[in-house]
Design a protein around this motif. Structure first.
Motif, PDB file in Angstrom:
ATOM      1  N   VAL A 152       8.227  25.781  -7.936  1.00 28.65           N
ATOM      2  CA  VAL A 152       8.333  27.123  -8.525  1.00 28.65           C
ATOM      3  C   VAL A 152       7.108  27.368  -9.406  1.00 28.65           C
ATOM      4  CG1 VAL A 152       9.729  28.654  -9.963  1.00 28.65           C
ATOM      5  CG2 VAL A 152      10.842  26.997  -8.462  1.00 28.65           C
ATOM      6  N   LYS A 153       6.314  28.352  -9.024  1.00 27.90           N
ATOM      7  CA  LYS A 153       5.049  28.614  -9.714  1.00 27.90           C
ATOM      8  C   LYS A 153       5.124  29.794 -10.682  1.00 27.90           C
ATOM      9  CE  LYS A 153       2.909  25.232  -7.863  1.00 27.90           C
ATOM     10  NZ  LYS A 153       2.614  24.069  -8.681  1.00 27.90           N
ATOM     11  N   VAL A 154       5.735  30.904 -10.264  1.00 22.15           N
ATOM     12  CA  VAL A 154       5.803  32.101 -11.106  1.00 22.15           C
ATOM     13  C   VAL A 154       7.209  32.690 -11.029  1.00 22.15           C
ATOM     14  CG1 VAL A 154       4.895  34.429 -11.498  1.00 22.15           C
ATOM     15  CG2 VAL A 154       3.362  32.631 -10.664  1.00 22.15           C
ATOM     16  N   ILE A 155       7.782  33.011 -12.190  1.00 23.81           N
ATOM     17  CA  ILE A 155       9.076  33.690 -12.233  1.00 23.81           C
ATOM     18  C   ILE A 155       8.888  34.988 -13.014  1.00 23.81           C
ATOM     19  CG2 ILE A 155      11.457  33.607 -13.036  1.00 23.81           C
ATOM     20  CD1 ILE A 155      11.324  30.562 -12.821  1.00 23.81           C
ATOM     21  N   ASP A 156       9.134  36.107 -12.351  1.00 26.23           N
ATOM     22  CA  ASP A 156       9.022  37.433 -12.960  1.00 26.23           C
ATOM     23  C   ASP A 156      10.383  38.107 -12.854  1.00 26.23           C
ATOM     24  OD1 ASP A 156       8.469  40.013 -13.737  1.00 26.23           O
ATOM     25  OD2 ASP A 156       6.837  40.329 -12.310  1.00 26.23           O
ATOM     26  N   VAL A 157      11.250  37.895 -13.871  1.00 23.29           N
ATOM     27  CA  VAL A 157      12.618  38.419 -13.794  1.00 23.29           C
ATOM     28  C   VAL A 157      12.654  39.937 -13.894  1.00 23.29           C
ATOM     29  CG1 VAL A 157      13.795  36.323 -14.541  1.00 23.29           C
ATOM     30  CG2 VAL A 157      13.053  37.965 -16.258  1.00 23.29           C
ATOM     31  N   GLU A 158      11.689  40.535 -14.581  1.00 20.04           N
ATOM     32  CA  GLU A 158      11.661  41.996 -14.687  1.00 20.04           C
ATOM     33  C   GLU A 158      11.489  42.649 -13.321  1.00 20.04           C
ATOM     34  OE1 GLU A 158       9.009  43.527 -17.642  1.00 20.04           O
ATOM     35  OE2 GLU A 158       9.805  42.178 -19.178  1.00 20.04           O
ATOM     36  N   ASN A 159      10.643  42.068 -12.486  1.00 22.13           N
ATOM     37  CA  ASN A 159      10.397  42.610 -11.142  1.00 22.13           C
ATOM     38  C   ASN A 159      11.198  41.884 -10.066  1.00 22.13           C
ATOM     39  OD1 ASN A 159       8.438  44.640 -11.881  1.00 22.13           O
ATOM     40  ND2 ASN A 159       7.071  42.932 -12.349  1.00 22.13           N
ATOM     41  N   LYS A 160      12.087  40.945 -10.509  1.00 22.51           N
ATOM     42  CA  LYS A 160      12.952  40.188  -9.593  1.00 22.51           C
ATOM     43  C   LYS A 160      12.130  39.497  -8.494  1.00 22.51           C
ATOM     44  CE  LYS A 160      17.046  40.398 -10.017  1.00 22.51           C
ATOM     45  NZ  LYS A 160      17.845  39.430 -10.753  1.00 22.51           N
ATOM     46  N   MET A 161      11.031  38.839  -8.897  1.00 17.38           N
ATOM     47  CA  MET A 161      10.115  38.198  -7.954  1.00 17.38           C
ATOM     48  C   MET A 161       9.821  36.769  -8.410  1.00 17.38           C
ATOM     49  SD  MET A 161       8.404  38.892  -5.150  1.00 17.38           S
ATOM     50  CE  MET A 161       8.388  40.662  -5.132  1.00 17.38           C
ATOM     51  N   ILE A 162       9.889  35.836  -7.458  1.00 21.75           N
ATOM     52  CA  ILE A 162       9.578  34.434  -7.729  1.00 21.75           C
ATOM     53  C   ILE A 162       8.573  33.970  -6.692  1.00 21.75           C
ATOM     54  CG2 ILE A 162      10.500  32.078  -7.780  1.00 21.75           C
ATOM     55  CD1 ILE A 162      13.209  33.360  -8.610  1.00 21.75           C
ATOM     56  N   GLN A 163       7.499  33.336  -7.160  1.00 17.91           N
ATOM     57  CA  GLN A 163       6.503  32.794  -6.242  1.00 17.91           C
ATOM     58  C   GLN A 163       6.652  31.283  -6.216  1.00 17.91           C
ATOM     59  OE1 GLN A 163       2.209  32.320  -7.242  1.00 17.91           O
ATOM     60  NE2 GLN A 163       1.982  33.985  -5.737  1.00 17.91           N
ATOM     61  N   VAL A 164       6.637  30.723  -5.000  1.00 20.90           N
ATOM     62  CA  VAL A 164       6.828  29.285  -4.839  1.00 20.90           C
ATOM     63  C   VAL A 164       5.730  28.660  -3.992  1.00 20.90           C
ATOM     64  CG1 VAL A 164       9.334  29.424  -5.086  1.00 20.90           C
ATOM     65  CG2 VAL A 164       8.312  29.544  -2.814  1.00 20.90           C
ATOM     66  N   HIS A 165       5.519  27.382  -4.211  1.00 15.84           N
ATOM     67  CA  HIS A 165       4.639  26.581  -3.373  1.00 15.84           C
ATOM     68  C   HIS A 165       5.560  25.775  -2.454  1.00 15.84           C
ATOM     69  CE1 HIS A 165       1.488  23.889  -2.041  1.00 15.84           C
ATOM     70  NE2 HIS A 165       2.244  22.857  -2.394  1.00 15.84           N
ATOM     71  N   VAL A 166       5.412  25.962  -1.176  1.00 18.76           N
ATOM     72  CA  VAL A 166       6.295  25.292  -0.216  1.00 18.76           C
ATOM     73  C   VAL A 166       5.737  23.910   0.104  1.00 18.76           C
ATOM     74  CG1 VAL A 166       7.355  25.405   2.058  1.00 18.76           C
ATOM     75  CG2 VAL A 166       7.000  27.509   0.748  1.00 18.76           C
ATOM     76  N   LEU A 167       6.447  22.893  -0.344  1.00 19.87           N
ATOM     77  CA  LEU A 167       6.064  21.514  -0.041  1.00 19.87           C
ATOM     78  C   LEU A 167       6.338  21.216   1.427  1.00 19.87           C
ATOM     79  CD1 LEU A 167       7.605  19.730  -3.175  1.00 19.87           C
ATOM     80  CD2 LEU A 167       5.205  20.336  -2.802  1.00 19.87           C
ATOM     81  N   GLU A 168       5.582  20.303   1.969  1.00 19.47           N
ATOM     82  CA  GLU A 168       5.741  19.938   3.382  1.00 19.47           C
ATOM     83  C   GLU A 168       7.182  19.473   3.650  1.00 19.47           C
ATOM     84  OE1 GLU A 168       3.807  16.755   6.506  1.00 19.47           O
ATOM     85  OE2 GLU A 168       2.577  17.496   4.855  1.00 19.47           O
ATOM     86  N   GLY A 169       7.783  20.021   4.704  1.00 18.34           N
ATOM     87  CA  GLY A 169       9.124  19.648   5.118  1.00 18.34           C
ATOM     88  C   GLY A 169      10.233  20.438   4.435  1.00 18.34           C
ATOM     89  N   LEU A 170       9.889  21.273   3.471  1.00 16.07           N
ATOM     90  CA  LEU A 170      10.895  22.014   2.703  1.00 16.07           C
ATOM     91  C   LEU A 170      11.593  23.094   3.520  1.00 16.07           C
ATOM     92  CD1 LEU A 170      11.798  21.610  -0.184  1.00 16.07           C
ATOM     93  CD2 LEU A 170      10.240  23.417  -0.879  1.00 16.07           C
ATOM     94  N   LEU A 171      10.925  23.680   4.489  1.00 13.42           N
ATOM     95  CA  LEU A 171      11.510  24.764   5.269  1.00 13.42           C
ATOM     96  C   LEU A 171      12.109  24.299   6.589  1.00 13.42           C
ATOM     97  CD1 LEU A 171       8.862  27.583   4.715  1.00 13.42           C
ATOM     98  CD2 LEU A 171      10.965  27.138   3.465  1.00 13.42           C
ATOM     99  N   GLU A 172      12.088  23.020   6.845  1.00  9.28           N
ATOM    100  CA  GLU A 172      12.599  22.522   8.130  1.00  9.28           C
ATOM    101  C   GLU A 172      14.087  22.305   8.092  1.00  9.28           C
ATOM    102  OE1 GLU A 172      10.217  19.075   8.825  1.00  9.28           O
ATOM    103  OE2 GLU A 172       8.426  20.273   9.046  1.00  9.28           O
TER     104      GLU A 172
END
Length: 172
Positions: A152-172
């Motif tokens: 988890v890199k950026v959390i912007d609760v006002e705009n309901k947006m979270i930016q993440v770095h996807v580690l290898e194998g995380l989406l499989e």
């Protein structure tokens, strides 16, 4: 009028002295169920009732609660399947970079390259770190993201947006 936030679901009664078994979906469990805290019980029909916590204790994977004025299983049997809520007045100010679950749930999750993964639909407290359940766009299998600095890199609760770095194998 105060806003109410979901803290758990009453799944059953426990014993004969009016305790209910709750699966909590909240952060800061000890604070949520402090003696004297007002909670709202809302059943599936939309009926709601405010109760006051008389007693709380953890038990296995549940929280056991007893409410003021409810001393028997017959008093609380009707609450099975109901949802528990806490008023915003019981929420305390958090430190910088700390967030309540209700602020994170519903946020859109995007990768560092701008691809949208989906929305946070649930959070599990695992002990070491929380795990966010991301409901993918267009269906598909949910993604489980650990709430750690590497992901988890950026959390912007006002705009309901979270930016993440996807580690290898995380989406499989």
């Amino acid at each position: 009028m105060a806003e109410w936030f979901k803290v758990g679901k009453i799944v059953n009664t426990h014993g004969v002295r009016g305790e209910v078994r709750v699966i909590s979906s909240t952060d800061f469990v000890e604070e949520r169920y402090t003696v004297g805290t007002e909670l709202m019980i809302k059943d599936e029909s939309g009926n709601q009732e405010v109760v006051v916590v008389r007693h709380h204790r953890p038990h296995k994977n549940f929280d056991l609660l007893q409410f003021e004025g409810y001393h028997s299983i017959n008093d609380v049997e009707r609450y099975k399947g109901s949802t528990l809520y806490v008023s915003e007045e019981y929420l305390e100010e958090l430190e910088e970079n700390e967030f309540y679950y209700h602020e994170i749930i519903g946020c859109t999750v995007v990768t560092e390259s701008g691809d949208e993964l989906g929305k946070v639909k649930e959070i599990f407290a695992t002990g070491a770190n929380d795990v966010w359940v991301i409901q993918r766009l267009g269906g598909g299998k949910d993604v489980l993201l650990p709430y750690i600095e590497d992901v988890v890199k950026v959390i912007d609760v006002e705009n309901k947006m979270i930016q993440v770095h996807v580690l290898e194998g995380l989406l499989e």
